[in-house]
Motif scaffolding. Structure first.
Motif, PDB file in Angstrom:
ATOM      1  N   TRP A  30      10.947 -22.459 -59.378  1.00 34.85           N
ATOM      2  CA  TRP A  30      10.795 -21.267 -60.220  1.00 34.85           C
ATOM      3  C   TRP A  30       9.379 -21.257 -60.791  1.00 34.85           C
ATOM      4  CZ3 TRP A  30      14.260 -17.347 -60.607  1.00 34.85           C
ATOM      5  CH2 TRP A  30      15.589 -17.594 -60.218  1.00 34.85           C
ATOM      6  N   VAL A  31       8.755 -20.087 -60.690  1.00 38.16           N
ATOM      7  CA  VAL A  31       7.416 -19.858 -61.237  1.00 38.16           C
ATOM      8  C   VAL A  31       7.522 -18.624 -62.111  1.00 38.16           C
ATOM      9  CG1 VAL A  31       5.015 -19.266 -60.680  1.00 38.16           C
ATOM     10  CG2 VAL A  31       6.282 -20.873 -59.215  1.00 38.16           C
ATOM     11  N   ARG A  32       6.831 -18.617 -63.246  1.00 36.89           N
ATOM     12  CA  ARG A  32       6.897 -17.432 -64.106  1.00 36.89           C
ATOM     13  C   ARG A  32       5.515 -16.877 -64.389  1.00 36.89           C
ATOM     14  NH1 ARG A  32       8.835 -19.901 -69.987  1.00 36.89           N
ATOM     15  NH2 ARG A  32       6.903 -21.052 -70.471  1.00 36.89           N
ATOM     16  N   GLN A  33       5.531 -15.619 -64.814  1.00 35.96           N
ATOM     17  CA  GLN A  33       4.280 -14.929 -65.134  1.00 35.96           C
ATOM     18  C   GLN A  33       4.504 -14.075 -66.377  1.00 35.96           C
ATOM     19  OE1 GLN A  33       2.797 -12.152 -62.105  1.00 35.96           O
ATOM     20  NE2 GLN A  33       0.721 -12.821 -62.588  1.00 35.96           N
ATOM     21  N   ALA A  34       3.932 -14.495 -67.486  1.00 33.66           N
ATOM     22  CA  ALA A  34       4.015 -13.711 -68.712  1.00 33.66           C
ATOM     23  C   ALA A  34       3.227 -12.413 -68.539  1.00 33.66           C
ATOM     24  CB  ALA A  34       3.471 -14.515 -69.889  1.00 33.66           C
ATOM     25  N   PRO A  35       3.558 -11.384 -69.300  1.00 35.58           N
ATOM     26  CA  PRO A  35       2.880 -10.088 -69.143  1.00 35.58           C
ATOM     27  C   PRO A  35       1.361 -10.204 -69.233  1.00 35.58           C
ATOM     28  CG  PRO A  35       4.775  -9.880 -70.587  1.00 35.58           C
ATOM     29  CD  PRO A  35       4.616 -11.340 -70.317  1.00 35.58           C
ATOM     30  N   GLY A  36       0.678  -9.763 -68.188  1.00 36.58           N
ATOM     31  CA  GLY A  36      -0.776  -9.795 -68.164  1.00 36.58           C
ATOM     32  C   GLY A  36      -1.403 -11.166 -67.994  1.00 36.58           C
ATOM     33  N   LYS A  37      -0.590 -12.154 -67.704  1.00 37.75           N
ATOM     34  CA  LYS A  37      -1.085 -13.536 -67.599  1.00 37.75           C
ATOM     35  C   LYS A  37      -0.981 -14.062 -66.181  1.00 37.75           C
ATOM     36  CE  LYS A  37      -1.746 -13.770 -72.055  1.00 37.75           C
ATOM     37  NZ  LYS A  37      -3.122 -13.773 -72.610  1.00 37.75           N
ATOM     38  N   GLY A  38      -1.361 -15.319 -66.002  1.00 32.36           N
ATOM     39  CA  GLY A  38      -1.344 -15.947 -64.694  1.00 32.36           C
ATOM     40  C   GLY A  38       0.003 -16.569 -64.355  1.00 32.36           C
ATOM     41  N   LEU A  39      -0.005 -17.342 -63.284  1.00 23.80           N
ATOM     42  CA  LEU A  39       1.214 -17.952 -62.767  1.00 23.80           C
ATOM     43  C   LEU A  39       1.413 -19.345 -63.367  1.00 23.80           C
ATOM     44  CD1 LEU A  39       0.544 -16.948 -59.069  1.00 23.80           C
ATOM     45  CD2 LEU A  39       2.197 -15.871 -60.615  1.00 23.80           C
ATOM     46  N   GLU A  40       2.657 -19.644 -63.739  1.00 22.01           N
ATOM     47  CA  GLU A  40       2.979 -20.935 -64.345  1.00 22.01           C
ATOM     48  C   GLU A  40       4.208 -21.523 -63.661  1.00 22.01           C
ATOM     49  OE1 GLU A  40       4.165 -22.914 -68.701  1.00 22.01           O
ATOM     50  OE2 GLU A  40       4.524 -20.786 -68.328  1.00 22.01           O
ATOM     51  N   TRP A  41       4.069 -22.712 -63.103  1.00 22.28           N
ATOM     52  CA  TRP A  41       5.208 -23.420 -62.528  1.00 22.28           C
ATOM     53  C   TRP A  41       6.179 -23.804 -63.643  1.00 22.28           C
ATOM     54  CZ3 TRP A  41       6.674 -28.625 -63.275  1.00 22.28           C
ATOM     55  CH2 TRP A  41       7.713 -29.067 -62.446  1.00 22.28           C
ATOM     56  N   VAL A  42       7.479 -23.570 -63.412  1.00 23.69           N
ATOM     57  CA  VAL A  42       8.497 -23.815 -64.432  1.00 23.69           C
ATOM     58  C   VAL A  42       9.371 -25.019 -64.086  1.00 23.69           C
ATOM     59  CG1 VAL A  42      10.554 -22.849 -65.549  1.00 23.69           C
ATOM     60  CG2 VAL A  42       8.554 -21.389 -65.118  1.00 23.69           C
TER      61      VAL A  42
ATOM     62  N   THR B 177      -0.607 -27.894 -53.732  1.00 24.89           N
ATOM     63  CA  THR B 177       0.738 -28.415 -53.473  1.00 24.89           C
ATOM     64  C   THR B 177       0.711 -29.899 -53.125  1.00 24.89           C
ATOM     65  OG1 THR B 177       0.623 -27.712 -51.155  1.00 24.89           O
ATOM     66  CG2 THR B 177       1.670 -26.188 -52.720  1.00 24.89           C
ATOM     67  N   ILE B 178      -0.391 -30.577 -53.437  1.00 23.35           N
ATOM     68  CA  ILE B 178      -0.441 -32.003 -53.133  1.00 23.35           C
ATOM     69  C   ILE B 178       0.512 -32.779 -54.030  1.00 23.35           C
ATOM     70  CG2 ILE B 178      -2.337 -32.657 -54.694  1.00 23.35           C
ATOM     71  CD1 ILE B 178      -3.406 -34.418 -52.376  1.00 23.35           C
ATOM     72  N   GLN B 179       0.806 -32.214 -55.200  1.00 27.18           N
ATOM     73  CA  GLN B 179       1.733 -32.866 -56.121  1.00 27.18           C
ATOM     74  C   GLN B 179       3.093 -32.175 -56.122  1.00 27.18           C
ATOM     75  OE1 GLN B 179      -0.201 -33.159 -59.990  1.00 27.18           O
ATOM     76  NE2 GLN B 179      -1.132 -35.107 -59.429  1.00 27.18           N
ATOM     77  N   LEU B 180       3.465 -31.601 -54.967  1.00 27.13           N
ATOM     78  CA  LEU B 180       4.801 -31.017 -54.842  1.00 27.13           C
ATOM     79  C   LEU B 180       5.851 -32.005 -55.351  1.00 27.13           C
ATOM     80  CD1 LEU B 180       5.238 -29.176 -51.426  1.00 27.13           C
ATOM     81  CD2 LEU B 180       5.475 -28.213 -53.713  1.00 27.13           C
ATOM     82  N   PRO B 181       6.913 -31.539 -56.070  1.00 29.74           N
ATOM     83  CA  PRO B 181       7.170 -30.116 -56.287  1.00 29.74           C
ATOM     84  C   PRO B 181       6.439 -29.513 -57.480  1.00 29.74           C
ATOM     85  CG  PRO B 181       8.948 -31.381 -57.194  1.00 29.74           C
ATOM     86  CD  PRO B 181       8.003 -32.377 -56.573  1.00 29.74           C
ATOM     87  N   ARG B 182       5.593 -30.298 -58.153  1.00 29.18           N
ATOM     88  CA  ARG B 182       4.853 -29.737 -59.294  1.00 29.18           C
ATOM     89  C   ARG B 182       3.632 -28.997 -58.763  1.00 29.18           C
ATOM     90  NH1 ARG B 182       6.839 -32.052 -63.941  1.00 29.18           N
ATOM     91  NH2 ARG B 182       8.153 -33.892 -63.583  1.00 29.18           N
ATOM     92  N   LEU B 183       3.621 -27.709 -58.978  1.00 31.04           N
ATOM     93  CA  LEU B 183       2.521 -26.875 -58.520  1.00 31.04           C
ATOM     94  C   LEU B 183       1.611 -26.550 -59.685  1.00 31.04           C
ATOM     95  CD1 LEU B 183       4.690 -24.138 -56.769  1.00 31.04           C
ATOM     96  CD2 LEU B 183       3.814 -26.237 -55.739  1.00 31.04           C
ATOM     97  N   THR B 184       0.344 -26.320 -59.378  1.00 29.88           N
ATOM     98  CA  THR B 184      -0.515 -25.702 -60.376  1.00 29.88           C
ATOM     99  C   THR B 184      -1.332 -24.619 -59.711  1.00 29.88           C
ATOM    100  OG1 THR B 184      -2.125 -27.484 -60.073  1.00 29.88           O
ATOM    101  CG2 THR B 184      -0.682 -27.643 -61.994  1.00 29.88           C
TER     102      THR B 184
END
Lengths: 116, 113
Positions: free
Chosen positions: A36-48, B96-103
Motif C-alpha cells: 500500500w502506498v498513499r498520497q496526501a492531497p497535493g503531496k508526493g508518494l509515501e510507502w505505507v 526497490t533495492i530495499q523491497l518491500p520497503r519502497l521510497t
C-alpha cells in the motif's frame, strides 16, 4: 494483464476505523508481495505497508505503525488495510501496488478522508 | 532508510525542447545480483502513477523512445529528448533495492510553456 482494484475509502472520523480492500487479478496472487502506498492531497508518494505472499510477514512505515494492519486472503486474491484511530494526516488516496517481475503495477486508488 | 532526492522540483518546457530530471540516492542502488533498482514513474493529472522506466534505463513497453534513463550507483537521470503536451505531470523516481520497503523521490512537476 495485472489489475488491482481498491475499495473501501470514504469519510471516517478521527478515532474511528476503516478497512480498505484491493482485489487483484492477472497474476499468481499468493506468490507476490502486496504493497500500500498513499498520497496526501497535493503531496508526493509515501510507502505505507507491505505483506509477503503467504501473509506471514508484514511491514509498516513508522508513520502508521501500531495504527494500521495489513492482511491478505489468498483464496479471494485480496489484500486489506485496516485503519484504526486514523488521524487527519492519514487523509490521502491509498494505492494498492505490486512488483511482478520487472514491472510495478498500481491500482486506481481509493480516497480516505479523516475528518469530524 | 534510503532517501531519494529529486531535482528540480518543477520544470517548464517548450514543446519540442529537452528536459532532464535528476535523482540522487543516499545509498547505492546496485544490488549484488548486478541489477540497479532505480525506476521512474509518471503521474498524469488525476491518474495513478504509471511505470515508465525500470532498472535505470529499460523502457516499459509502449513508452516512447524520447524517454531515456541513465546513471549508476547513486546518481540517476531521466531525460525527455523532445517534450510533448502529453508528457505533463509529476515524475517520481523510486527505489526497490530495499523491497518491500519502497521510497520515492519528492517528485518533479513538468509543465508546458
Amino acid at each position: 494483464e495485472v489489475q488491482l482494484l481498491e475499495s473501501g475509502g470514504g469519510l471516517v472520523q478521527p478515532g474511528g476505523s476503516l478497512r480498505l480492500s484491493c482485489e487483484a487479478s492477472g497474476f499468481d496472487f499468493s506468490s507476490y508481495v502486496m504493497t500500500w502506498v498513499r498520497q496526501a492531497p497535493g503531496k508526493g508518494l509515501e510507502w505505507v505497508s507491505a505483506i509477503s505472499g503467504s501473509g506471514s510477514t508484514t511491514y509498516y512505515a513508522d508513520s502508521v505503525k501500531g495504527r494500521v494492519t495489513i492482511s491478505r486472503d489468498n483464496s479471494k486474491n485480496t489484500v486489506y488495510l485496516q485503519m484504526n484511530s486514523p488521524r487527519a494526516e492519514d487523509t490521502a488516496v491509498y494505492y494498492c501496488a505490486n512488483k511482478v517481475g520487472a514491472t510495478f503495477n498500481w491500482g486506481q486508488g481509493t480516497l480516505v478522508t479523516v475528518s469530524s | 532508510e534510503i532517501v531519494l532526492t529529486q531535482t528540480p522540483v518543477s520544470l517548464s518546457v517548450s514543446p519540442g525542447q529537452p528536459a532532464s530530471i535528476s535523482c540522487k540516492s543516499s545509498q547505492s542502488l546496485l544490488h549484488t545480483d548486478g541489477k540497479t533498482y532505480l525506476h521512474w514513474h509518471l503521474q498524469k493529472p488525476g491518474q495513478p502513477p504509471q511505470l515508465l522506466i525500470y532498472e535505470v534505463s529499460k523502457r516499459v513497453s509502449g513508452v516512447p523512445d524520447r524517454f531515456s534513463g541513465s546513471g549508476s550507483g547513486t546518481d540517476f537521470t531521466l531525460q525527455i529528448s523532445r517534450v510533448e503536451a502529453e508528457d505533463v505531470g509529476v515524475y517520481y523516481c523510486m527505489q526497490t533495492i530495499q523491497l518491500p520497503r519502497l521510497t520515492f523521490g519528492q517528485g518533479t512537476k513538468v509543465e508546458i510553456k
